[in-house]
Motif scaffolding. Structure first.
Motif, PDB file in Angstrom:
ATOM      1  N   GLU A 186      -3.544  41.701  -9.712  1.00  0.00           N
ATOM      2  CA  GLU A 186      -3.821  42.171  -8.359  1.00  0.00           C
ATOM      3  C   GLU A 186      -3.306  43.593  -8.162  1.00  0.00           C
ATOM      4  O   GLU A 186      -3.928  44.398  -7.460  1.00  0.00           O
ATOM      5  N   HIS A 187      -2.186  43.906  -8.820  1.00  0.00           N
ATOM      6  CA  HIS A 187      -1.632  45.257  -8.707  1.00  0.00           C
ATOM      7  C   HIS A 187      -2.551  46.281  -9.376  1.00  0.00           C
ATOM      8  O   HIS A 187      -2.742  47.387  -8.855  1.00  0.00           O
ATOM      9  N   ILE A 188      -3.120  45.915 -10.511  1.00  0.00           N
ATOM     10  CA  ILE A 188      -4.035  46.829 -11.207  1.00  0.00           C
ATOM     11  C   ILE A 188      -5.226  47.163 -10.324  1.00  0.00           C
ATOM     12  O   ILE A 188      -5.607  48.326 -10.162  1.00  0.00           O
ATOM     13  N   LEU A 189      -5.795  46.127  -9.702  1.00  0.00           N
ATOM     14  CA  LEU A 189      -6.998  46.326  -8.899  1.00  0.00           C
ATOM     15  C   LEU A 189      -6.693  46.811  -7.490  1.00  0.00           C
ATOM     16  O   LEU A 189      -7.533  47.435  -6.845  1.00  0.00           O
ATOM     17  N   GLY A 190      -5.506  46.491  -7.008  1.00  0.00           N
ATOM     18  CA  GLY A 190      -5.151  46.941  -5.667  1.00  0.00           C
ATOM     19  C   GLY A 190      -5.851  46.181  -4.556  1.00  0.00           C
ATOM     20  O   GLY A 190      -6.106  46.719  -3.480  1.00  0.00           O
ATOM     21  N   GLY A 191      -6.185  44.899  -4.785  1.00  0.00           N
ATOM     22  CA  GLY A 191      -6.819  44.085  -3.754  1.00  0.00           C
ATOM     23  C   GLY A 191      -8.275  43.806  -4.064  1.00  0.00           C
ATOM     24  O   GLY A 191      -8.852  44.308  -5.023  1.00  0.00           O
ATOM     25  N   GLY A 192      -8.870  42.975  -3.202  1.00  0.00           N
ATOM     26  CA  GLY A 192     -10.276  42.646  -3.346  1.00  0.00           C
ATOM     27  C   GLY A 192     -10.583  41.760  -4.524  1.00  0.00           C
ATOM     28  O   GLY A 192     -11.699  41.782  -5.054  1.00  0.00           O
ATOM     29  N   LEU A 193      -9.608  40.944  -4.962  1.00  0.00           N
ATOM     30  CA  LEU A 193      -9.791  40.054  -6.106  1.00  0.00           C
ATOM     31  C   LEU A 193      -9.850  38.617  -5.615  1.00  0.00           C
ATOM     32  O   LEU A 193      -8.966  38.157  -4.887  1.00  0.00           O
ATOM     33  N   TYR A 194     -10.880  37.890  -6.011  1.00  0.00           N
ATOM     34  CA  TYR A 194     -11.108  36.523  -5.561  1.00  0.00           C
ATOM     35  C   TYR A 194     -11.158  35.605  -6.776  1.00  0.00           C
ATOM     36  O   TYR A 194     -12.084  35.672  -7.581  1.00  0.00           O
ATOM     37  N   TRP A 195     -10.138  34.747  -6.924  1.00  0.00           N
ATOM     38  CA  TRP A 195     -10.102  33.810  -8.043  1.00  0.00           C
ATOM     39  C   TRP A 195     -10.912  32.566  -7.689  1.00  0.00           C
ATOM     40  O   TRP A 195     -10.825  32.045  -6.584  1.00  0.00           O
ATOM     41  N   VAL A 196     -11.712  32.073  -8.642  1.00  0.00           N
ATOM     42  CA  VAL A 196     -12.481  30.845  -8.438  1.00  0.00           C
ATOM     43  C   VAL A 196     -12.232  29.907  -9.607  1.00  0.00           C
ATOM     44  O   VAL A 196     -11.764  30.318 -10.677  1.00  0.00           O
ATOM     45  N   GLU A 197     -12.562  28.654  -9.406  1.00  0.00           N
ATOM     46  CA  GLU A 197     -12.424  27.647 -10.449  1.00  0.00           C
ATOM     47  C   GLU A 197     -13.662  27.653 -11.347  1.00  0.00           C
ATOM     48  O   GLU A 197     -14.782  27.868 -10.883  1.00  0.00           O
ATOM     49  N   GLU A 198     -13.433  27.408 -12.637  1.00  0.00           N
ATOM     50  CA  GLU A 198     -14.549  27.342 -13.573  1.00  0.00           C
ATOM     51  C   GLU A 198     -15.384  26.080 -13.348  1.00  0.00           C
ATOM     52  O   GLU A 198     -14.893  25.059 -12.899  1.00  0.00           O
ATOM     53  N   ASN A 199     -16.675  26.216 -13.683  1.00  0.00           N
ATOM     54  CA  ASN A 199     -17.621  25.099 -13.697  1.00  0.00           C
ATOM     55  C   ASN A 199     -17.811  24.433 -12.342  1.00  0.00           C
ATOM     56  O   ASN A 199     -18.208  23.272 -12.253  1.00  0.00           O
ATOM     57  N   CYS A 200     -17.540  25.176 -11.268  1.00  0.00           N
ATOM     58  CA  CYS A 200     -17.797  24.701  -9.912  1.00  0.00           C
ATOM     59  C   CYS A 200     -18.684  25.728  -9.215  1.00  0.00           C
ATOM     60  O   CYS A 200     -18.383  26.920  -9.243  1.00  0.00           O
ATOM     61  N   ARG A 201     -19.751  25.257  -8.623  1.00  0.00           N
ATOM     62  CA  ARG A 201     -20.645  26.184  -7.942  1.00  0.00           C
ATOM     63  C   ARG A 201     -19.987  26.719  -6.671  1.00  0.00           C
ATOM     64  O   ARG A 201     -19.326  25.987  -5.942  1.00  0.00           O
ATOM     65  N   HIS A 202     -20.173  28.003  -6.427  1.00  0.00           N
ATOM     66  CA  HIS A 202     -19.566  28.652  -5.272  1.00  0.00           C
ATOM     67  C   HIS A 202     -20.630  29.404  -4.493  1.00  0.00           C
ATOM     68  O   HIS A 202     -21.714  29.695  -5.013  1.00  0.00           O
ATOM     69  N   SER A 203     -20.311  29.722  -3.242  1.00  0.00           N
ATOM     70  CA  SER A 203     -21.201  30.533  -2.417  1.00  0.00           C
ATOM     71  C   SER A 203     -20.424  31.747  -1.910  1.00  0.00           C
ATOM     72  O   SER A 203     -19.187  31.750  -1.867  1.00  0.00           O
ATOM     73  N   TRP A 204     -21.163  32.778  -1.538  1.00  0.00           N
ATOM     74  CA  TRP A 204     -20.512  33.972  -0.995  1.00  0.00           C
ATOM     75  C   TRP A 204     -19.809  33.653   0.313  1.00  0.00           C
ATOM     76  O   TRP A 204     -18.735  34.212   0.608  1.00  0.00           O
ATOM     77  N   ALA A 205     -20.383  32.740   1.097  1.00  0.00           N
ATOM     78  CA  ALA A 205     -19.756  32.364   2.370  1.00  0.00           C
ATOM     79  C   ALA A 205     -18.404  31.701   2.134  1.00  0.00           C
ATOM     80  O   ALA A 205     -17.433  31.947   2.880  1.00  0.00           O
ATOM     81  N   GLU A 206     -18.312  30.868   1.090  1.00  0.00           N
ATOM     82  CA  GLU A 206     -17.031  30.231   0.771  1.00  0.00           C
ATOM     83  C   GLU A 206     -15.957  31.261   0.441  1.00  0.00           C
ATOM     84  O   GLU A 206     -14.777  31.037   0.711  1.00  0.00           O
ATOM     85  N   LEU A 207     -16.376  32.376  -0.130  1.00  0.00           N
ATOM     86  CA  LEU A 207     -15.434  33.430  -0.484  1.00  0.00           C
ATOM     87  C   LEU A 207     -15.134  34.351   0.691  1.00  0.00           C
ATOM     88  O   LEU A 207     -14.285  35.237   0.583  1.00  0.00           O
ATOM     89  N   GLY A 208     -15.856  34.152   1.786  1.00  0.00           N
ATOM     90  CA  GLY A 208     -15.672  35.013   2.946  1.00  0.00           C
ATOM     91  C   GLY A 208     -16.313  36.368   2.786  1.00  0.00           C
ATOM     92  O   GLY A 208     -15.876  37.353   3.393  1.00  0.00           O
ATOM     93  N   LEU A 209     -17.368  36.434   1.960  1.00  0.00           N
ATOM     94  CA  LEU A 209     -18.029  37.705   1.662  1.00  0.00           C
ATOM     95  C   LEU A 209     -19.505  37.634   2.017  1.00  0.00           C
ATOM     96  O   LEU A 209     -20.130  36.567   1.961  1.00  0.00           O
ATOM     97  N   GLU A 210     -20.068  38.774   2.363  1.00  0.00           N
ATOM     98  CA  GLU A 210     -21.503  38.877   2.551  1.00  0.00           C
ATOM     99  C   GLU A 210     -22.184  38.901   1.180  1.00  0.00           C
ATOM    100  O   GLU A 210     -21.575  39.274   0.175  1.00  0.00           O
TER     101      GLU A 210
END
Length: 351
Positions: A49-73
């Motif tokens: 997180e320090h390298i990137l300085g924010g905006g990093l979203y960790w997700v679990e492998e092999n599980c389908r995700h949506s942008w809404a779940e991440l709070g992103l457009e």
């Protein structure tokens, strides 16, 4: 270059530290902190997180995700690691449904085996239309992308690259000890057993040469107690960079290796290179003046490769080191940022 937020997103499976540095360079170039979605790497890296300085979203492998779940457009441009990961495929589906563009990161190299020929047919029939471009490490990846049906104008190189702030040539190669360095997992696929055998065959005739091995794995015990062989456990990048500046040759005798980031790290440090033709990075980073790519992982082939570099005169070592560093400049954060800028120009029409 002004870009509205949420027009770009990157997703990286097993996000590595070097990947975070590549992304950071693109963020700086583009002028905003686009979101990065990642699954955690096998070897935990502190401070991601320090390298990137924010905006990093960790997700679990092999599980389908949506942008809404991440709070992103839903972004208009989505760059992600290939088609094999359902946790990113679902995000890519949303992007395409919204009229956006998807760039696939493909790191494999063309081997021409039955599995790849079958995969090429499958990709052409069911997957090719899902990607607006393919991002590959280098020449070997470009060959794969063409074989599976990606148009040459849609293929971009420079996907991988080490951090040049860590990996630098600090010690002239002729001032380094006569040492062969191997860095990687101590498993059959990496060819470490064959490398050890080839080194030992030449040990009597060349007792001034050493073999240093950095890594963990089932063959660690086999390497212990061998004359002229020094074994160290896997360590962090700054320590590996020091080891590379204390070696003349980086050996990666893999039976199979998509690209091999360690080759780029060693080239930045001014090492000569001894690879097999199965290592994808060889096409980009090895010439006759700075190393050798042997045909296959065998004791005899590696023995010949070692004898080749053992015979170099001082001026050949210097030339090899300088060429390695020069070739390495084509990859890394600057190149990565260049390619991301090109995607933005091409797909978002932003100059």
């Amino acid at each position: 270059m002004e870009i509205c937020e949420h027009k770009i997103a990157v997703a990286w499976n097993g996000l590595p530290a070097y990947g975070a540095h590549l992304v950071k360079a693109a963020r700086i170039r583009l002028g905003y902190d686009f979101p990065v979605v990642g699954t955690r790497p096998d070897v935990p890296i502190e401070g991601m997180e320090h390298i990137l300085g924010g905006g990093l979203y960790w997700v679990e492998e092999n599980c389908r995700h949506s942008w809404a779940e991440l709070g992103l457009e839903v972004p208009r441009l989505f760059v992600h690691t290939g088609w094999r990961y359902p946790h990113f495929v679902s995000l890519a589906d949303e992007v395409r449904a919204a009229g956006g563009k998807v760039v696939g990161m493909f790191d494999n190299s063309w081997k021409g085996n039955v599995r790849q020929w079958v995969g090429a047919v499958y990709f052409r029939l069911f997957l090719r239309h899902k990607f607006s471009a393919a991002w590959v490490p280098g020449l070997s990846g470009r060959k794969l992308a063409r074989r599976i049906g990606v148009h040459s104008q849609r293929i971009h190189e420079g996907l991988y690259g080490a951090n040049p702030n860590v990996f630098q040539c600090k010690v002239p190669i002729c001032e380094r000890p006569k040492k062969i360095l191997f860095v990687g997992r101590l498993i059959d696929r990496k060819g470490i057993v064959e490398l050890l055998s080839a080194f030992e065959v030449l040990r009597t005739e060349h007792p001034d040469w050493q073999l240093e091995v950095i890594g963990n794995g089932p063959h660690a015990e086999l390497l212990q107690g061998r004359e002229g062989v020094n074994v160290k456990p896997f360590c962090q990048p700054d320590r590996i960079a020091i080891a590379m500046n204390e070696a003349r040759v980086l050996a990666l005798p893999s039976h199979e290796e998509h690209w091999g980031l360690v080759v780029h790290e060693a080239a930045l440090c001014g090492c000569a290179l001894l690879l097999t033709q199965a290592v994808g990075a060889g096409a980009d980073l090895v010439r006759s003046q700075n190393g050798i790519c042997v045909a296959k992982t065998s004791v005899e082939q590696l023995k010949q490769g070692l004898e080749h570099v053992y015979a170099w005169a001082p001026e050949q070592w210097t030339q090899a080191s300088e060429l390695s560093v020069d070739l390495a400049q084509d990859f890394g954060p600057v190149r990565w940022a260049d390619e991301m800028s090109e995607f933005v120009r091409k797909f978002l029409k932003v100059e």
